[in-house]
Design a protein around this motif. Structure first.
Motif, PDB file in Angstrom:
ATOM      1  N   ILE A 151       0.836  -1.207   0.000  1.00 59.71           N
ATOM      2  CA  ILE A 151       0.000   0.000   0.000  1.00 59.71           C
ATOM      3  C   ILE A 151       0.867   1.252   0.000  1.00 59.71           C
ATOM      4  O   ILE A 151       0.603   2.210  -0.720  1.00 59.71           O
ATOM      5  N   VAL A 175      -4.021  -6.381  -0.562  1.00 61.66           N
ATOM      6  CA  VAL A 175      -3.461  -5.049  -0.822  1.00 61.66           C
ATOM      7  C   VAL A 175      -4.536  -4.157  -1.452  1.00 61.66           C
ATOM      8  O   VAL A 175      -4.721  -3.001  -1.046  1.00 61.66           O
ATOM      9  N   LYS A 221      -5.869  -1.033   0.586  1.00 60.54           N
ATOM     10  CA  LYS A 221      -5.485   0.250  -0.018  1.00 60.54           C
ATOM     11  C   LYS A 221      -6.701   1.143  -0.205  1.00 60.54           C
ATOM     12  O   LYS A 221      -6.642   2.366   0.043  1.00 60.54           O
ATOM     13  N   GLU A 246      -6.991   4.895   1.392  1.00 59.63           N
ATOM     14  CA  GLU A 246      -7.225   6.080   0.565  1.00 59.63           C
ATOM     15  C   GLU A 246      -8.431   6.874   1.050  1.00 59.63           C
ATOM     16  O   GLU A 246      -8.454   8.097   0.962  1.00 59.63           O
TER      17      GLU A 246
END
Length: 166
Positions: free
Chosen positions: A53, A155, A159, A163
């Motif tokens: 990430i 991932v 991720k 975000e």
């Protein structure tokens, strides 16, 4: 046959005043306790997921793991301070004494809690969600026991959550 043991959390939380995301596991595995740090089992994908990430090299030492966490405003701890457990089995956990997360939240800029797996999410909701008062995101476990998710899929999912709270 394995027996229940009463085990206390052997690690201090990793955080500082700049931490913005708190990742909570349930309780350190036997291997993590032997290795002396969070997610110490060589097949646990936690450090690979975070490195993927964050676009960092996978950290190998405790110091490099702490450096990666703090440089990226990530705090790590567990929802349990003490419990009775058989080996590393989350499903065997009983007699939970929850960790006091207020010190971490007060001493940082935590905006969200991410739980690493279903057990951590369930225990956080039961013991800490009301007092902490932050949004919680349940993420799939990075444990080697969670074979349903590939490293790439972990991932991708993790991720997207990072975000959202970056």
């Amino acid at each position: 046959m394995s027996e229940y043991q009463t085990v206390r959390q052997p690690f201090l939380p990793v955080y500082d005043k700049n931490s913005r995301i708190l990742i909570l596991g349930s309780f350190p595995s036997v291997k993590s306790r032997e290795m002396g740090f969070y997610y110490g089992h060589p097949r646990n994908r936690f450090w690979k997921v975070l490195a993927g990430i964050l676009e960092w090299r996978v950290p190998e030492t405790i110091d490099s793991k702490k450096k990666m966490l703090l440089a990226n405003q990530i705090a790590v701890y567990d929802v349990i301070e003490c419990c009775r457990i058989i080996g590393s089995s989350d499903s065997s956990i009983k007699d939970v004494v929850p960790a006091d997360l207020r010190r971490i939240v007060k001493g940082s800029q935590i905006k969200a809690v991410f739980t690493n797996g279903k057990t951590a999410a369930k225990l956080y909701k039961k013991y800490q969600a009301d007092s902490v008062g932050l949004p919680m995101v349940e993420l799939p476990s990075t444990s080697p026991a969670n074979a349903a998710y590939s490293l790439d899929r972990l991932v991708e999912i993790w991720k997207a959550s990072f975000e959202q709270y970056a």
